[in-house]
Structure formats: C-alpha cells, structure tokens
Design a protein around this motif. Sequence first.
Motif, mmCIF file in Angstrom:
data_model
loop_
_atom_site.group_PDB
_atom_site.id
_atom_site.type_symbol
_atom_site.label_atom_id
_atom_site.label_comp_id
_atom_site.label_asym_id
_atom_site.label_seq_id
_atom_site.Cartn_x
_atom_site.Cartn_y
_atom_site.Cartn_z
ATOM 1 N N ALA A 1 20.064 20.353 57.786
ATOM 2 C CA ALA A 1 20.304 20.837 56.464
ATOM 3 C C ALA A 1 19.234 20.040 55.468
ATOM 4 N N ASP A 2 18.856 18.768 55.509
ATOM 5 C CA ASP A 2 17.969 17.930 54.990
ATOM 6 C C ASP A 2 16.453 18.155 54.883
ATOM 7 N N LEU A 3 16.279 19.168 56.116
ATOM 8 C CA LEU A 3 14.730 19.401 56.611
ATOM 9 C C LEU A 3 14.250 20.783 56.013
ATOM 10 N N VAL A 4 15.326 21.668 55.979
ATOM 11 C CA VAL A 4 14.973 23.126 55.693
ATOM 12 C C VAL A 4 14.907 23.202 54.240
ATOM 13 N N PRO A 5 13.856 23.991 53.707
ATOM 14 C CA PRO A 5 13.564 24.091 52.393
ATOM 15 C C PRO A 5 14.886 24.572 51.605
ATOM 16 N N GLY A 6 15.106 23.881 50.508
ATOM 17 C CA GLY A 6 16.528 24.574 49.915
ATOM 18 C C GLY A 6 16.155 26.134 49.413
ATOM 19 N N VAL A 7 14.718 26.425 49.043
ATOM 20 C CA VAL A 7 14.636 27.695 48.650
ATOM 21 C C VAL A 7 14.734 28.949 49.615
ATOM 22 N N LEU A 8 14.608 28.388 50.734
ATOM 23 C CA LEU A 8 15.051 29.223 51.870
ATOM 24 C C LEU A 8 16.334 29.817 52.198
ATOM 25 N N VAL A 9 17.220 28.363 51.931
ATOM 26 C CA VAL A 9 18.570 28.688 52.257
ATOM 27 C C VAL A 9 19.392 29.375 51.143
ATOM 28 N N ASP A 10 18.583 29.219 49.876
ATOM 29 C CA ASP A 10 19.276 29.799 48.703
ATOM 30 C C ASP A 10 18.772 31.495 48.530
ATOM 31 N N THR A 11 17.759 31.743 49.164
ATOM 32 C CA THR A 11 17.297 33.030 48.920
ATOM 33 C C THR A 11 17.343 34.044 49.909
ATOM 34 N N GLU A 12 17.386 33.427 51.229
ATOM 35 C CA GLU A 12 17.294 34.271 52.301
ATOM 36 C C GLU A 12 18.562 34.760 52.764
ATOM 37 N N PRO A 13 18.905 36.169 52.533
ATOM 38 C CA PRO A 13 20.009 36.731 53.123
ATOM 39 C C PRO A 13 20.836 36.204 54.305
ATOM 40 N N GLY A 14 22.077 35.484 54.177
ATOM 41 C CA GLY A 14 22.558 35.045 55.492
ATOM 42 C C GLY A 14 22.178 33.780 56.042
ATOM 43 N N ALA A 15 21.210 33.073 55.348
ATOM 44 C CA ALA A 15 20.467 31.953 55.874
ATOM 45 C C ALA A 15 21.630 30.695 55.833
ATOM 46 N N MET A 16 22.331 30.543 54.701
ATOM 47 C CA MET A 16 23.139 29.622 54.479
ATOM 48 C C MET A 16 24.313 29.598 55.456
ATOM 49 N N GLU A 17 24.998 30.645 55.917
ATOM 50 C CA GLU A 17 25.914 30.845 56.944
ATOM 51 C C GLU A 17 25.264 30.503 58.430
ATOM 52 N N ALA A 18 24.005 31.028 58.442
ATOM 53 C CA ALA A 18 23.370 30.561 59.826
ATOM 54 C C ALA A 18 23.225 29.289 60.169
ATOM 55 N N LEU A 19 22.556 28.754 59.164
ATOM 56 C CA LEU A 19 22.326 27.293 59.032
ATOM 57 C C LEU A 19 23.767 26.415 58.986
ATOM 58 N N LEU A 20 24.710 26.755 58.677
ATOM 59 C CA LEU A 20 26.015 25.826 58.838
ATOM 60 C C LEU A 20 26.298 26.333 60.134
ATOM 61 N N LYS A 21 26.252 27.445 60.788
ATOM 62 C CA LYS A 21 26.837 27.492 62.168
ATOM 63 C C LYS A 21 25.946 26.748 63.110
ATOM 64 N N LEU A 22 24.603 26.760 62.526
ATOM 65 C CA LEU A 22 23.852 25.765 63.520
ATOM 66 C C LEU A 22 24.013 24.296 63.607
ATOM 67 N N GLU A 23 24.256 23.945 62.375
ATOM 68 C CA GLU A 23 24.770 22.680 62.118
ATOM 69 C C GLU A 23 25.853 22.185 62.756
ATOM 70 N N GLN A 24 26.991 22.901 62.988
ATOM 71 C CA GLN A 24 28.254 22.774 63.710
ATOM 72 C C GLN A 24 27.837 22.757 65.164
ATOM 73 N N ALA A 25 26.878 23.613 65.526
ATOM 74 C CA ALA A 25 26.610 23.731 67.292
ATOM 75 C C ALA A 25 25.924 22.530 67.516
ATOM 76 N N ALA A 26 25.135 22.064 66.678
ATOM 77 C CA ALA A 26 24.246 20.858 67.065
ATOM 78 C C ALA A 26 24.820 19.460 67.096
ATOM 79 N N ALA A 27 25.870 19.522 66.212
ATOM 80 C CA ALA A 27 26.578 18.138 65.858
ATOM 81 C C ALA A 27 27.124 17.554 66.966
ATOM 82 N N GLU A 28 27.306 18.100 67.981
ATOM 83 C CA GLU A 28 28.149 17.435 68.968
ATOM 84 C C GLU A 28 27.173 17.096 70.032
ATOM 85 N N GLN A 29 25.848 17.718 70.086
ATOM 86 C CA GLN A 29 24.829 17.302 71.039
ATOM 87 C C GLN A 29 24.497 16.057 70.923
#
Length: 250
Positions: free
Chosen positions: A205-233
């Motif tokens: 979350a802190d490495l991905v440019p905020g403009v990408l997350v805020d403007t790309e359709p579906g990016a925020m939801e996809a990044l959230l799912k990625l964070e949750q998947a990587a958290a336990e690894q």
Amino acid sequence: MYPTRPRSALRTAVVWEVVRAALEKRAGELGQPVLDIVDTGGGTGNFAVPVARLGHRVTVVDPSPDALFALERRAAEAGVTELVRAVQGDTQTLPELVEPGSVDAVLCHGVLEVVDDPAESLGSLVATLRGGGVVSLLAANRNGAVLARALAGHFNEARAVLEAAEGRWGTGDPMPRRFTGEELALLAAAAGLRVESVHGVRVFADLVPGVLVDTEPGAMEALLKLEQAAAEQPAFHAVATQLHLLATLA
C-alpha cells in the motif's frame, strides 16, 4: 465491516480481520458474548468504536484530550457510547487506571515505537489481562523502512535504519523507534506472551502510487485483496511497513 473508509482500509483491513476473529474466538472460549478490552493509544477510536459495535466494552487510554473528545463524539455517532470509556493516560499510568487481571484483550497499536521503555510498557499492558487474554500488537517495521528509504533514493538513510540501534535514519526521522519481527517476538516472550500469528501490514500500500489506486477502476479493491493475501506470507513480512503480532497470555 472494516473500521475505516475504503482508502484507509488498505492500512487497517489486515489487522481488523485478525482482531475481529481473535475476539470472536476468545468470547467463544469464555462462553460470554461481551469482552472487556483495553485499547492503549487508541486515539479517536479507529479500532475501539468498531470493536464496541461488535458488542464489547472498550476502555481507550490515550494521553491526548483532543483525541479522546473525538473518540466520544465518534462513539456517540455509532450508538455505542455506553460501551466506550475514554481515559486520559498512557502505559506508565495504566496500573492506576485499569485493575490488574481485569480485561480479556489489549490492543497496542503504534505505541511501542514512542514509549520510553517498550518492555516495561508491554509488561504493564499484560498485567491488565486475565489468563488466556489476547494482545494485538502493531509496530513499525525496521526492514520495511530500509526498503522505503532505498526506493526513494535515500541510500545512506536506508543503511542508517538498517544499522541504528533503534532503526532510525537520523535526527529528522519522525519515528522514535522501529522493530524487526524477531525483536517484537522477544519482547512478547519476555512479557509472558505466546505469539499466535504474525502478519505483514501495508506490504504494498505504501509503495504503490496513490494516483493509481484512486483513478484506476477496481485498483483499490484488487490491492486490498493482494494485501490480505500477502499478509500471512513470511516472505513479505520483511518488506511490510508494519508488523502485527497476535499473542496470548499463557
């Protein structure tokens, strides 16, 4: 339901899901739906209010009267005023504010980085727990800061974070202290806790440019799912901005 707005959920969703599940499990073990919880440094109630909405009693101990005022307003808006208690104080005054052995869970998020003595502070928190109580411990990750400074082109600062005793890059560093996963685990063990799980928080979350997350359709939801998947690894723990330990009192 996450305790914050969607953009902020990138920073809190992993911790919230772990905390929610741990409280549900603890309530089941005790056979009682309502737990007594202390949230130290809980500020404006980012976690305390959602926890109260689960039906638990939460005492928020924070040194800032402004934050506690905002907490009370937030609790009122959520309809959980009777479940949230705001107390001005810190880990040093905690023994005077909370009876020893009286709570079922403790939230300690962003506290150990700023206290004078992390071991003493954690010991004070653990002293408030009943046997088998839960501790949610969230702290700044030293190795994640090394990566962040290096990617920003501040190579000398990255090396300083790596080598400095408290994981700081210099006198201008706003973070008083950072930890490795091993250091947090040792602190927990010294306080009589058994670590149940470790999660990396804000891996991407802190490495991905905020403009990408805020403007790309579906990016925020996809990044959230990625964070949750990587958290336990475990492989990703070293690069996360924060580390979250869930522990129990033996």
